[in-house]
Design a protein around this motif. Structure first.
Motif, PDB file in Angstrom:
ATOM      1  N   CYS A  44      36.209  73.138  69.855  1.00  0.00           N
ATOM      2  CA  CYS A  44      35.315  72.619  70.893  1.00  0.00           C
ATOM      3  C   CYS A  44      34.943  73.632  71.969  1.00  0.00           C
ATOM      4  CB  CYS A  44      35.922  71.377  71.534  1.00  0.00           C
ATOM      5  SG  CYS A  44      37.451  71.698  72.397  1.00  0.00           S
ATOM      6  N   HIS A  45      35.291  74.903  71.785  1.00  0.00           N
ATOM      7  CA  HIS A  45      34.876  75.897  72.785  1.00  0.00           C
ATOM      8  C   HIS A  45      35.016  77.279  72.177  1.00  0.00           C
ATOM      9  CE1 HIS A  45      34.501  77.026  77.198  1.00  0.00           C
ATOM     10  NE2 HIS A  45      34.594  78.177  76.563  1.00  0.00           N
ATOM     11  N   ALA A  46      33.893  77.863  71.797  1.00  0.00           N
ATOM     12  CA  ALA A  46      33.890  79.201  71.219  1.00  0.00           C
ATOM     13  C   ALA A  46      32.701  79.980  71.753  1.00  0.00           C
ATOM     14  CB  ALA A  46      33.821  79.124  69.701  1.00  0.00           C
ATOM     15  N   HIS A  47      32.871  81.303  71.839  1.00  0.00           N
ATOM     16  CA  HIS A  47      31.800  82.184  72.297  1.00  0.00           C
ATOM     17  C   HIS A  47      31.412  83.142  71.179  1.00  0.00           C
ATOM     18  CE1 HIS A  47      32.413  80.912  76.418  1.00  0.00           C
ATOM     19  NE2 HIS A  47      33.688  81.274  76.369  1.00  0.00           N
ATOM     20  N   VAL A  48      30.158  83.543  71.187  1.00  0.00           N
ATOM     21  CA  VAL A  48      29.656  84.586  70.303  1.00  0.00           C
ATOM     22  C   VAL A  48      29.157  85.712  71.199  1.00  0.00           C
ATOM     23  CG1 VAL A  48      27.891  85.159  68.604  1.00  0.00           C
ATOM     24  CG2 VAL A  48      29.029  82.948  68.496  1.00  0.00           C
ATOM     25  N   PHE A  49      29.552  86.941  70.859  1.00  0.00           N
ATOM     26  CA  PHE A  49      29.120  88.114  71.630  1.00  0.00           C
ATOM     27  C   PHE A  49      28.417  89.087  70.693  1.00  0.00           C
ATOM     28  CE2 PHE A  49      32.956  86.547  73.756  1.00  0.00           C
ATOM     29  CZ  PHE A  49      32.454  86.329  75.022  1.00  0.00           C
ATOM     30  N   GLY A  50      27.247  89.535  71.091  1.00  0.00           N
ATOM     31  CA  GLY A  50      26.474  90.461  70.272  1.00  0.00           C
ATOM     32  C   GLY A  50      26.524  91.875  70.801  1.00  0.00           C
ATOM     33  N   ASP A  51      25.763  92.730  70.158  1.00  0.00           N
ATOM     34  CA  ASP A  51      25.652  94.137  70.546  1.00  0.00           C
ATOM     35  C   ASP A  51      25.101  94.220  71.967  1.00  0.00           C
ATOM     36  OD1 ASP A  51      25.070  96.831  70.839  1.00  0.00           O
ATOM     37  OD2 ASP A  51      23.921  96.976  68.986  1.00  0.00           O
ATOM     38  N   GLN A  52      25.789  94.927  72.845  1.00  0.00           N
ATOM     39  CA  GLN A  52      25.371  94.994  74.240  1.00  0.00           C
ATOM     40  C   GLN A  52      24.044  95.717  74.432  1.00  0.00           C
ATOM     41  OE1 GLN A  52      28.460  96.068  77.027  1.00  0.00           O
ATOM     42  NE2 GLN A  52      29.939  94.759  76.000  1.00  0.00           N
ATOM     43  N   ALA A  53      23.616  96.499  73.462  1.00  0.00           N
ATOM     44  CA  ALA A  53      22.293  97.117  73.556  1.00  0.00           C
ATOM     45  C   ALA A  53      21.200  96.049  73.424  1.00  0.00           C
ATOM     46  CB  ALA A  53      22.128  98.183  72.475  1.00  0.00           C
ATOM     47  N   ARG A  54      21.462  95.038  72.628  1.00  0.00           N
ATOM     48  CA  ARG A  54      20.493  93.951  72.433  1.00  0.00           C
ATOM     49  C   ARG A  54      20.722  92.809  73.414  1.00  0.00           C
ATOM     50  NH1 ARG A  54      19.068  90.761  66.812  1.00  0.00           N
ATOM     51  NH2 ARG A  54      17.499  89.410  67.742  1.00  0.00           N
ATOM     52  N   TYR A  55      21.979  92.561  73.747  1.00  0.00           N
ATOM     53  CA  TYR A  55      22.354  91.458  74.640  1.00  0.00           C
ATOM     54  C   TYR A  55      23.165  92.043  75.804  1.00  0.00           C
ATOM     55  CZ  TYR A  55      21.334  88.924  70.326  1.00  0.00           C
ATOM     56  OH  TYR A  55      20.745  88.446  69.181  1.00  0.00           O
ATOM     57  N   PRO A  56      22.477  92.612  76.785  1.00  0.00           N
ATOM     58  CA  PRO A  56      23.205  93.254  77.895  1.00  0.00           C
ATOM     59  C   PRO A  56      23.958  92.231  78.738  1.00  0.00           C
ATOM     60  CG  PRO A  56      20.853  93.172  78.359  1.00  0.00           C
ATOM     61  CD  PRO A  56      21.030  92.674  76.953  1.00  0.00           C
ATOM     62  N   LEU A  57      25.082  92.677  79.278  1.00  0.00           N
ATOM     63  CA  LEU A  57      25.873  91.826  80.155  1.00  0.00           C
ATOM     64  C   LEU A  57      25.168  91.679  81.495  1.00  0.00           C
ATOM     65  CD1 LEU A  57      29.447  93.237  79.456  1.00  0.00           C
ATOM     66  CD2 LEU A  57      28.217  91.406  78.261  1.00  0.00           C
ATOM     67  N   ALA A  58      25.420  90.576  82.146  1.00  0.00           N
ATOM     68  CA  ALA A  58      24.839  90.324  83.469  1.00  0.00           C
ATOM     69  C   ALA A  58      25.475  91.275  84.484  1.00  0.00           C
ATOM     70  CB  ALA A  58      25.081  88.877  83.876  1.00  0.00           C
ATOM     71  N   PRO A  59      24.722  91.685  85.484  1.00  0.00           N
ATOM     72  CA  PRO A  59      25.318  92.501  86.542  1.00  0.00           C
ATOM     73  C   PRO A  59      26.510  91.759  87.155  1.00  0.00           C
ATOM     74  CG  PRO A  59      22.934  92.381  86.804  1.00  0.00           C
ATOM     75  CD  PRO A  59      23.313  91.400  85.731  1.00  0.00           C
ATOM     76  N   GLY A 118      34.227  92.570  73.350  1.00  0.00           N
ATOM     77  CA  GLY A 118      33.827  93.256  72.126  1.00  0.00           C
ATOM     78  C   GLY A 118      32.925  92.351  71.314  1.00  0.00           C
ATOM     79  N   HIS A 119      32.570  92.811  70.138  1.00  0.00           N
ATOM     80  CA  HIS A 119      31.727  91.999  69.255  1.00  0.00           C
ATOM     81  C   HIS A 119      32.506  90.786  68.781  1.00  0.00           C
ATOM     82  CE1 HIS A 119      28.195  94.623  68.120  1.00  0.00           C
ATOM     83  NE2 HIS A 119      28.854  95.320  69.008  1.00  0.00           N
ATOM     84  N   ALA A 120      31.840  89.670  68.698  1.00  0.00           N
ATOM     85  CA  ALA A 120      32.365  88.444  68.099  1.00  0.00           C
ATOM     86  C   ALA A 120      31.150  87.741  67.505  1.00  0.00           C
ATOM     87  CB  ALA A 120      33.067  87.579  69.133  1.00  0.00           C
ATOM     88  N   THR A 121      30.812  88.137  66.295  1.00  0.00           N
ATOM     89  CA  THR A 121      29.566  87.690  65.680  1.00  0.00           C
ATOM     90  C   THR A 121      29.706  86.314  65.026  1.00  0.00           C
ATOM     91  OG1 THR A 121      30.056  88.658  63.524  1.00  0.00           O
ATOM     92  CG2 THR A 121      28.983  90.094  65.154  1.00  0.00           C
ATOM     93  N   VAL A 122      28.569  85.726  64.727  1.00  0.00           N
ATOM     94  CA  VAL A 122      28.536  84.447  64.027  1.00  0.00           C
ATOM     95  C   VAL A 122      29.244  84.564  62.682  1.00  0.00           C
ATOM     96  CG1 VAL A 122      27.025  82.750  62.917  1.00  0.00           C
ATOM     97  CG2 VAL A 122      26.439  83.643  65.160  1.00  0.00           C
ATOM     98  N   ASP A 123      28.969  85.625  61.951  1.00  0.00           N
ATOM     99  CA  ASP A 123      29.600  85.798  60.636  1.00  0.00           C
ATOM    100  C   ASP A 123      31.119  85.887  60.760  1.00  0.00           C
ATOM    101  OD1 ASP A 123      27.172  85.698  59.295  1.00  0.00           O
ATOM    102  OD2 ASP A 123      26.927  87.877  59.292  1.00  0.00           O
ATOM    103  N   GLU A 124      31.605  86.612  61.761  1.00  0.00           N
ATOM    104  CA  GLU A 124      33.050  86.698  61.975  1.00  0.00           C
ATOM    105  C   GLU A 124      33.634  85.331  62.316  1.00  0.00           C
ATOM    106  OE1 GLU A 124      33.288  91.287  63.645  1.00  0.00           O
ATOM    107  OE2 GLU A 124      32.841  89.647  65.036  1.00  0.00           O
ATOM    108  N   TYR A 125      32.934  84.591  63.143  1.00  0.00           N
ATOM    109  CA  TYR A 125      33.414  83.267  63.532  1.00  0.00           C
ATOM    110  C   TYR A 125      33.423  82.313  62.344  1.00  0.00           C
ATOM    111  CZ  TYR A 125      33.922  78.941  66.179  1.00  0.00           C
ATOM    112  OH  TYR A 125      34.352  77.731  66.653  1.00  0.00           O
TER     113      TYR A 125
END
Length: 72
Positions: A11-26, A33-40
């Motif tokens: 009931c609570h999971a996050h997906v993290f992509g490549d920071q070049a494509r999905y930059p972190l908020a200031p 690190g990466h946590a892709t849909v395929d890995e999940y």
């Protein structure tokens, strides 16, 4: 016959992509690190879980692109 799946929902999971494509908020509190849909999906399959809820992580602020792409 397909393998049995449990009637469990992660009931609570996050997906993290490549920071070049999905930059972190200031001012992001952490740098994941990466946590892709395929890995999940691999984790869900190994635990025989068929349902999950993906949640927008705070490190992306109001930029929902990574989550929307994961849901697609």
């Amino acid at each position: 016959m397909p393998p049995e799946t449990h009637s469990v929902c992660d009931c609570h999971a996050h997906v993290f992509g490549d920071q070049a494509r999905y930059p972190l908020a200031p001012g992001a509190d952490y740098s994941p690190g990466h946590a892709t849909v395929d890995e999940y999906r691999t984790v869900l399959d190994s635990l025989q879980i068929a349902r999950c809820v993906l949640v927008q992580p705070s490190v992306y602020g109001t930029d929902n692109r990574c989550l929307l792409d994961a849901l697609e």
